[in-house]
Design an enzyme around this catalytic site. Structure first.
Site, PDB file in Angstrom:
ATOM      1  N   HIS A 135       0.856  -1.189   0.000  1.00  0.00           N
ATOM      2  CA  HIS A 135       0.000   0.000   0.000  1.00  0.00           C
ATOM      3  C   HIS A 135       0.890   1.235   0.000  1.00  0.00           C
ATOM      4  CE1 HIS A 135      -3.187  -2.810   0.738  1.00  0.00           C
ATOM      5  NE2 HIS A 135      -4.084  -1.847   0.732  1.00  0.00           N
ATOM      6  N   GLY A 187     -11.466   1.144   6.275  1.00  0.00           N
ATOM      7  CA  GLY A 187     -10.593   0.388   5.396  1.00  0.00           C
ATOM      8  C   GLY A 187      -9.884   1.252   4.358  1.00  0.00           C
ATOM      9  N   HIS A 188      -8.990   0.623   3.614  1.00  0.00           N
ATOM     10  CA  HIS A 188      -8.178   1.345   2.632  1.00  0.00           C
ATOM     11  C   HIS A 188      -9.043   1.935   1.519  1.00  0.00           C
ATOM     12  CE1 HIS A 188      -7.414  -2.726   0.339  1.00  0.00           C
ATOM     13  NE2 HIS A 188      -8.683  -2.433   0.411  1.00  0.00           N
ATOM     14  N   ASN A 189      -8.609   3.087   1.032  1.00  0.00           N
ATOM     15  CA  ASN A 189      -9.215   3.789  -0.106  1.00  0.00           C
ATOM     16  C   ASN A 189     -10.583   4.394   0.184  1.00  0.00           C
ATOM     17  OD1 ASN A 189      -6.983   2.795  -1.645  1.00  0.00           O
ATOM     18  ND2 ASN A 189      -8.108   0.909  -2.035  1.00  0.00           N
TER      19      ASN A 189
END
Length: 350
Positions: free
Chosen positions: A204, A245-247
């Site tokens: 990431h 969470g991511h994004n």
């Protein structure tokens, strides 16, 4: 507190005073538990009848609610009693805990880090290379800011907050103990090409970017984006133990209650209210100004301004109709059995 009277409270709030202006206010309490000398508040008409049985001496009341103070008591009428009480609490609150001014001897601050005017760094903090911290920000003990973090002015980072490399935080933010900002997102892919199957970690490379005046409860975790930033908009408030969470793209002025979990790439629009323990499936889009009831499971997109509840959640009006229909099922089954028995008897007699 002994210096406050209905008159001084009315002046502080620019409110309308009715009743004795000189009563001594010695405490604050909810209307049902207040004692003589206490200040309470009545924000909604449903609480107005409790004033008659309450022992409170003074109440802050939302304009439009019909109340009389009674003998030896006072009321201060304001536009919004809830907001007014927040102002009173802010005025009388004791100073919060704060490390000694300056940089504690046990803190580790890299030579290339830049600290603004009057920054306070508590015991055992770690500030990495290239970090910039804005003026008057307070880092309590054991806060970690890794390489190239940007932290704005007038922030408060409580103990054991960790902000990972390259993340950016605006000004006037408050992070409660144990927040982790910028941990790697939960991204893995199976690899079946080698001698034995394995699960491959996806790097990431993004970061987390948080706007001004964001407040995070204890143990909130916000993962960095895979390529770009995971973002939290200005003025958003997130309760304890929430996972982002991511994004994800969380808008401005969003309020999210505790223990909610937001999977990757979710978008939540400005001004949305999220109850406790709500679960969001990945890649869901929630519009602006939505309301989501506690315990809901969100597996599809929600248009602007809608209220959703249930698991799996659906439009609130439709969900309520379904729940009411389910409650009627026992009686409907009983009636159906009775009707069937009559039909059976009729067929036998024929």
């Amino acid at each position: 507190m002994t210096e406050y009277t209905p008159q001084t409270v009315a002046e502080l709030l620019e409110g309308r005073l009715v009743g004795d202006p000189d009563l001594a206010i010695t405490g604050l309490a909810e209307i049902s538990t207040a004692k003589p000398g206490d200040l309470t508040f009545v924000g909604e008409s449903g609480y107005a009848p409790r004033w008659g049985t309450s022992q409170a001496s003074v109440a802050i009341v939302t304009e439009g609610i019909e109340l009389e103070p009674g003998e030896g008591r006072a009321l201060v009428f304001v536009e919004n009693a809830d907001l007014a009480m927040a102002r009173v609490l802010d005025a009388i609150a004791p100073e919060p805990a704060k490390p000694e001014p300056g940089i504690h001897a046990t803190a580790v601050v890299h030579d290339t880090a830049e600290l603004g005017e009057d920054v306070t760094v508590g015991a055992y903090c770690v500030i990495g290379p290239g970090v910039k911290v804005g003026a008057r920000t307070v880092l309590h003990n054991h806060v970690t800011l890794l390489d190239d973090v940007r932290l704005g002015e007038d922030c408060v980072m409580w103990p054991n907050v960790v902000i990972r490399e390259r993340c950016k935080v605006g000004s006037r933010c408050i992070f409660e103990p144990g927040c982790i900002i910028g941990a790697d997102g939960f991204g893995y892919r199976p690899d079946m090409t080698g001698e034995r199957p394995r699960i491959v970690k996806i790097p990431h490379l993004g970061n987390v970017e948080i706007g001004d005046e964001v407040e995070l409860g204890a143990c909130v975790t916000i993962d960095r984006g895979k390529f770009d930033a995971t973002t939290i908009g200005q003025g958003t408030k997130i309760d304890n133990k929430v996972q982002i969470g991511h994004n994800c793209k969380i808008g401005q002025m969003v309020v999210m209650s505790g223990c909610s979990a937001v999977a990757g790439s979710v978008k939540i629009g400005d001004g949305t209210l999220v109850g406790g323990a709500v679960i969001f499936r990945d890649h869901v889009t929630v519009g602006r100004g939505c309301k989501i009831a506690g315990g809901a499971g969100i597996s599809g997109d929600i248009p602007d301004g809608e209220e959703w509840l249930g698991y799996n959640a659906s439009n609130a009006k439709e969900a309520i109709r379904e729940l009411m229909a389910i409650k009627k099922l026992p009686k409907l089954l009983k009636d159906f059995k009775a009707l069937k028995q009559r039909v059976d008897r009729s067929e036998v007699s024929d």
